[in-house]
Scaffold this motif. Sequence first.
Motif, PDB file in Angstrom:
ATOM      1  N   ASN A   8      42.324  34.888  34.699  1.00 31.61           N
ATOM      2  CA  ASN A   8      42.255  34.927  32.957  1.00 31.61           C
ATOM      3  C   ASN A   8      41.094  34.056  32.455  1.00 31.61           C
ATOM      4  O   ASN A   8      40.597  34.572  31.411  1.00 31.61           O
ATOM      5  CB  ASN A   8      43.580  34.010  32.715  1.00 31.61           C
ATOM      6  CG  ASN A   8      44.882  35.077  32.715  1.00 31.61           C
ATOM      7  OD1 ASN A   8      44.624  36.208  32.496  1.00 31.61           O
ATOM      8  ND2 ASN A   8      45.820  34.388  32.642  1.00 31.61           N
ATOM      9  N   CYS A   9      40.528  33.228  33.264  1.00 29.64           N
ATOM     10  CA  CYS A   9      39.629  31.943  32.567  1.00 29.64           C
ATOM     11  C   CYS A   9      38.489  31.688  33.540  1.00 29.64           C
ATOM     12  O   CYS A   9      38.569  31.894  34.508  1.00 29.64           O
ATOM     13  CB  CYS A   9      40.461  31.025  31.929  1.00 29.64           C
ATOM     14  SG  CYS A   9      41.309  30.033  33.105  1.00 29.64           S
ATOM     15  N   ALA A  10      37.694  30.979  32.682  1.00 25.84           N
ATOM     16  CA  ALA A  10      36.623  30.321  33.682  1.00 25.84           C
ATOM     17  C   ALA A  10      37.327  29.211  34.622  1.00 25.84           C
ATOM     18  O   ALA A  10      36.419  28.772  35.708  1.00 25.84           O
ATOM     19  CB  ALA A  10      35.440  29.712  32.870  1.00 25.84           C
ATOM     20  N   CYS A  12      39.364  29.297  36.837  1.00 23.58           N
ATOM     21  CA  CYS A  12      39.576  29.929  37.944  1.00 23.58           C
ATOM     22  C   CYS A  12      38.401  30.081  38.864  1.00 23.58           C
ATOM     23  O   CYS A  12      38.610  30.234  40.060  1.00 23.58           O
ATOM     24  CB  CYS A  12      40.099  31.250  37.907  1.00 23.58           C
ATOM     25  SG  CYS A  12      41.551  31.220  36.795  1.00 23.58           S
ATOM     26  N   LYS A  13      37.183  29.855  38.284  1.00 22.46           N
ATOM     27  CA  LYS A  13      35.890  30.325  38.955  1.00 22.46           C
ATOM     28  C   LYS A  13      35.766  29.585  40.190  1.00 22.46           C
ATOM     29  O   LYS A  13      35.480  29.790  41.200  1.00 22.46           O
ATOM     30  CB  LYS A  13      34.992  29.923  38.024  1.00 22.46           C
ATOM     31  CG  LYS A  13      33.443  30.065  38.777  1.00 22.46           C
ATOM     32  CD  LYS A  13      32.319  29.733  37.667  1.00 22.46           C
ATOM     33  CE  LYS A  13      30.909  29.939  38.318  1.00 22.46           C
ATOM     34  NZ  LYS A  13      30.466  31.294  38.576  1.00 22.46           N
ATOM     35  N   GLN A  14      36.211  28.096  40.102  1.00 19.23           N
ATOM     36  CA  GLN A  14      36.039  26.965  41.322  1.00 19.23           C
ATOM     37  C   GLN A  14      36.861  27.577  42.483  1.00 19.23           C
ATOM     38  O   GLN A  14      36.484  27.797  43.371  1.00 19.23           O
ATOM     39  CB  GLN A  14      36.119  25.658  40.807  1.00 19.23           C
ATOM     40  CG  GLN A  14      35.815  24.963  42.182  1.00 19.23           C
ATOM     41  CD  GLN A  14      36.102  23.617  41.708  1.00 19.23           C
ATOM     42  OE1 GLN A  14      36.231  22.910  40.442  1.00 19.23           O
ATOM     43  NE2 GLN A  14      35.883  22.495  42.563  1.00 19.23           N
ATOM     44  N   THR A  15      38.112  27.846  42.071  1.00 18.17           N
ATOM     45  CA  THR A  15      39.124  28.213  43.069  1.00 18.17           C
ATOM     46  C   THR A  15      38.696  29.447  43.932  1.00 18.17           C
ATOM     47  O   THR A  15      38.709  29.560  45.156  1.00 18.17           O
ATOM     48  CB  THR A  15      40.518  28.384  42.479  1.00 18.17           C
ATOM     49  OG1 THR A  15      40.666  27.012  41.753  1.00 18.17           O
ATOM     50  CG2 THR A  15      41.600  28.793  43.570  1.00 18.17           C
ATOM     51  N   ILE A  16      38.528  30.585  43.190  1.00 18.00           N
ATOM     52  CA  ILE A  16      37.865  31.835  43.726  1.00 18.00           C
ATOM     53  C   ILE A  16      36.702  31.558  44.567  1.00 18.00           C
ATOM     54  O   ILE A  16      36.655  32.238  45.595  1.00 18.00           O
ATOM     55  CB  ILE A  16      37.593  32.989  42.544  1.00 18.00           C
ATOM     56  CG1 ILE A  16      38.999  33.089  41.629  1.00 18.00           C
ATOM     57  CG2 ILE A  16      36.917  34.252  43.193  1.00 18.00           C
ATOM     58  CD1 ILE A  16      38.654  33.684  40.691  1.00 18.00           C
ATOM     59  N   GLU A  17      35.579  30.712  44.122  1.00 19.66           N
ATOM     60  CA  GLU A  17      34.678  30.907  44.919  1.00 19.66           C
ATOM     61  C   GLU A  17      34.838  29.788  46.231  1.00 19.66           C
ATOM     62  O   GLU A  17      34.279  29.952  47.157  1.00 19.66           O
ATOM     63  CB  GLU A  17      33.385  30.057  43.969  1.00 19.66           C
ATOM     64  CG  GLU A  17      32.815  30.941  43.129  1.00 19.66           C
ATOM     65  CD  GLU A  17      31.682  30.398  41.934  1.00 19.66           C
ATOM     66  OE1 GLU A  17      31.686  29.042  42.042  1.00 19.66           O
ATOM     67  OE2 GLU A  17      31.308  30.987  41.124  1.00 19.66           O
ATOM     68  N   VAL A  33      32.255  35.352  35.015  1.00 19.43           N
ATOM     69  CA  VAL A  33      33.165  35.133  33.875  1.00 19.43           C
ATOM     70  C   VAL A  33      33.327  36.519  33.162  1.00 19.43           C
ATOM     71  O   VAL A  33      34.220  37.146  33.115  1.00 19.43           O
ATOM     72  CB  VAL A  33      33.311  34.122  33.012  1.00 19.43           C
ATOM     73  CG1 VAL A  33      34.088  33.966  32.023  1.00 19.43           C
ATOM     74  CG2 VAL A  33      33.022  32.783  33.893  1.00 19.43           C
ATOM     75  N   GLU A  34      32.061  36.960  32.901  1.00 21.93           N
ATOM     76  CA  GLU A  34      31.738  38.238  32.076  1.00 21.93           C
ATOM     77  C   GLU A  34      32.393  39.564  32.948  1.00 21.93           C
ATOM     78  O   GLU A  34      32.984  40.548  32.156  1.00 21.93           O
ATOM     79  CB  GLU A  34      30.385  38.297  31.448  1.00 21.93           C
ATOM     80  CG  GLU A  34      29.843  37.317  30.683  1.00 21.93           C
ATOM     81  CD  GLU A  34      29.501  35.971  31.514  1.00 21.93           C
ATOM     82  OE1 GLU A  34      29.075  36.305  32.528  1.00 21.93           O
ATOM     83  OE2 GLU A  34      29.551  34.946  30.652  1.00 21.93           O
ATOM     84  N   LYS A  35      31.922  39.550  34.016  1.00 25.13           N
ATOM     85  CA  LYS A  35      31.939  40.756  34.719  1.00 25.13           C
ATOM     86  C   LYS A  35      33.320  40.962  35.603  1.00 25.13           C
ATOM     87  O   LYS A  35      33.763  41.786  35.796  1.00 25.13           O
ATOM     88  CB  LYS A  35      30.995  41.012  35.637  1.00 25.13           C
ATOM     89  CG  LYS A  35      29.368  41.372  35.143  1.00 25.13           C
ATOM     90  CD  LYS A  35      28.349  41.485  36.072  1.00 25.13           C
ATOM     91  CE  LYS A  35      27.099  41.435  35.640  1.00 25.13           C
ATOM     92  NZ  LYS A  35      26.155  41.775  36.540  1.00 25.13           N
ATOM     93  N   LYS A  36      34.039  39.628  35.646  1.00 23.42           N
ATOM     94  CA  LYS A  36      35.391  39.371  36.364  1.00 23.42           C
ATOM     95  C   LYS A  36      34.877  39.998  37.746  1.00 23.42           C
ATOM     96  O   LYS A  36      35.898  40.779  38.432  1.00 23.42           O
ATOM     97  CB  LYS A  36      36.216  40.256  35.680  1.00 23.42           C
ATOM     98  CG  LYS A  36      36.865  39.991  34.374  1.00 23.42           C
ATOM     99  CD  LYS A  36      38.005  38.907  34.142  1.00 23.42           C
ATOM    100  CE  LYS A  36      38.328  38.545  32.763  1.00 23.42           C
ATOM    101  NZ  LYS A  36      37.570  37.459  32.252  1.00 23.42           N
TER     102      LYS A  36
END
Length: 90
Positions: A8-10, A12-17, A33-36
């Motif tokens: 959904n949002c930025a 989440c970025k740290q968790t995924i990476e 974030v832009e390309k998901k």
Amino acid sequence: MNVGVRVNCAMCKQTIETAAKDVDGVVAADWSVEKKKIEVSFDKTKTNQAAIENAIAASGYDTENVVSNEASYDELPGCCQYDHSMKMNQ
């Protein structure tokens, strides 16, 4: 490797990476974030795409090829819980 990840949002970025980077052999991981999509560089003698996607799914996020389990998904913060029943746009 470049694969879509449903989020959904930025935030989440740290968790995924981190989930991707915790796989032995992963050199770098960057989720856009832009390309998901997450771009992952890894040593093919130590791991493979399936292992990386399974690690991301275990953190609660669906990839293009692997669906997370309900327990992992339910542990995500409310703002990070996406529509788990929808198919990913590829």
